[in-house]
Design a protein around this motif. Structure first.
Motif, short mmCIF file in Angstrom:
data_model
loop_
_atom_site.label_atom_id
_atom_site.label_comp_id
_atom_site.label_asym_id
_atom_site.label_seq_id
_atom_site.Cartn_x
_atom_site.Cartn_y
_atom_site.Cartn_z
N THR A 15 -17.88 54.52 -35.16
CA THR A 15 -16.86 55.05 -36.83
C THR A 15 -17.01 56.33 -36.65
O THR A 15 -16.12 57.29 -36.75
N ARG A 16 -17.70 57.35 -35.77
CA ARG A 16 -17.70 58.79 -36.00
C ARG A 16 -16.95 59.06 -34.71
O ARG A 16 -16.42 60.72 -35.10
N PHE A 17 -15.94 58.11 -33.36
CA PHE A 17 -15.26 59.07 -32.61
C PHE A 17 -13.74 59.35 -33.22
O PHE A 17 -14.17 60.63 -33.10
N PRO A 18 -12.98 58.64 -34.25
CA PRO A 18 -11.94 59.37 -35.11
C PRO A 18 -12.05 60.86 -35.67
O PRO A 18 -11.68 61.77 -35.59
N THR A 19 -14.06 61.31 -36.30
CA THR A 19 -14.49 62.33 -37.07
C THR A 19 -14.36 63.83 -36.25
O THR A 19 -14.86 64.91 -36.62
N LEU A 20 -14.54 63.84 -34.71
CA LEU A 20 -14.86 63.94 -33.62
C LEU A 20 -13.55 65.43 -33.28
O LEU A 20 -13.74 66.12 -32.85
N PHE A 21 -12.86 64.57 -34.07
CA PHE A 21 -10.72 65.06 -33.82
C PHE A 21 -10.50 65.48 -35.21
O PHE A 21 -10.12 65.18 -36.04
N MET A 32 -4.38 56.14 -36.83
CA MET A 32 -6.12 56.84 -36.42
C MET A 32 -6.42 57.81 -35.61
O MET A 32 -6.93 59.42 -35.91
N ALA A 33 -5.13 58.33 -34.78
CA ALA A 33 -4.91 58.93 -33.77
C ALA A 33 -4.69 60.33 -34.21
O ALA A 33 -5.01 61.97 -34.69
#
Length: 276
Positions: free
Chosen positions: A267-273, A240-241
């Motif tokens: 679920t928002r976290f991976p979209t922040l990068f 994911m990273a």
């Protein structure tokens, strides 16, 4: 490079990191040598197997020069500039055969470790070097090299229908680079966000990621009273990273669990990068 100097490198880098770099380079070489056709497309990529292997060979050489303290400008750290630099290099470097590229990947990984050993001998082990993702100490650069090889090694394994080489111990060794790079690869969707995350690898490392009106801070200890705790299986975390796996399927399979005051933030976290 003498055996004693190599041992100095192994002792200076986090435990197991030098061995993981050597093993991953050799695993990729073994994988490439099974390829009968390097023009096969890599799933989800515009590259072929040959192009991805050529990129790895060049990137390992670039990392070696950086470990030697040489300046090698390569984009400006943004994903767009790194992609443009990659394409420019691939256009100029025409080798796409499996065997020569496999040998280059292994050779440059060994030379990288030799360069770190020389820096240790010269008393420069802790001096920062300039990388495409900002200044780093050599141990973090070594974590960067391992992470980069694992990401593209996974791509090659998928393209060739072979098992990948990502495992829990190697993912743990990628964490220092991922923690260092997170603030540098945060994207525009993080603007305005204020939230405290704890990231936990199942049975392993835990660290904190805090957003303060979009500004990102990564800490080696989880924050007090996090808004969201994310527990992830190791391989899933790395994929994911690196943008190789979407969050929702991982959640559905139980590979990602979340709790806290605002668990929906997981679920928002991976979209922040944006993976470089």
């Amino acid at each position: 490079m003498t055996a004693a100097q190599r041992q100095d490198t192994d002792d200076t880098l986090p435990e197991g990191l030098a061995q993981a770099i050597r093993a991953t380079a050799r695993d990729i070489a073994v994988l490439l040598r099974t390829a009968t056709d390097t023009s096969v497309d890599v799933p989800g990529s515009e590259w072929t197997v040959g192009a991805a292997a050529a990129h790895l060979a060049h990137a390992n050489a670039l990392m070696t020069d950086l470990a030697r303290g040489q300046e090698r400008p390569y984009g400006d750290g943004t994903p767009q500039s790194l992609a443009a630099a990659n394409e420019q290099v691939l256009a100029a470097f025409g080798e796409r055969r499996a065997e020569p590229l496999a040998a280059m990947i292994v050779e440059q990984a060994d030379l990288f470790l030799d360069a770190v050993a020389q820096a240790v001998a010269d008393g420069e082990a802790d001096r920062t070097v300039v990388t495409p993702l900002g200044p780093m100490r050599r141990p973090v650069l070594a974590s960067y090299l391992l992470t980069h090889m694992l990401g593209h090694g996974y791509d090659l394994a998928r393209a060739l229908g072979r098992p990948h080489m990502i495992d829990r111990p190697r993912v743990e060794l990628c964490v220092p680079f991922l923690m260092t790079s997170m603030p540098r690869v945060a994207n525009a969707t993080a603007a305005g966000l204020t939230a405290r995350y704890t990231l936990r690898l199942r049975g392993g490392t835990a660290f904190g990621v805090t957003f303060d009106d979009g500004a990102v801070e990564v800490t080696p200890e989880p924050p007090d009273r996090p808004d969201c705790v994310i527990l992830t299986e190791h391989v899933t975390f790395l994929l994911m990273a690196l943008g190789r796996r979407a969050p929702w399927p991982a959640v559905a399979r139980g590979q990602v669990l979340a709790w806290g005051r605002k668990p929906w933030l997981a679920t928002r976290f991976p979209t922040l990068f944006t993976a470089p």
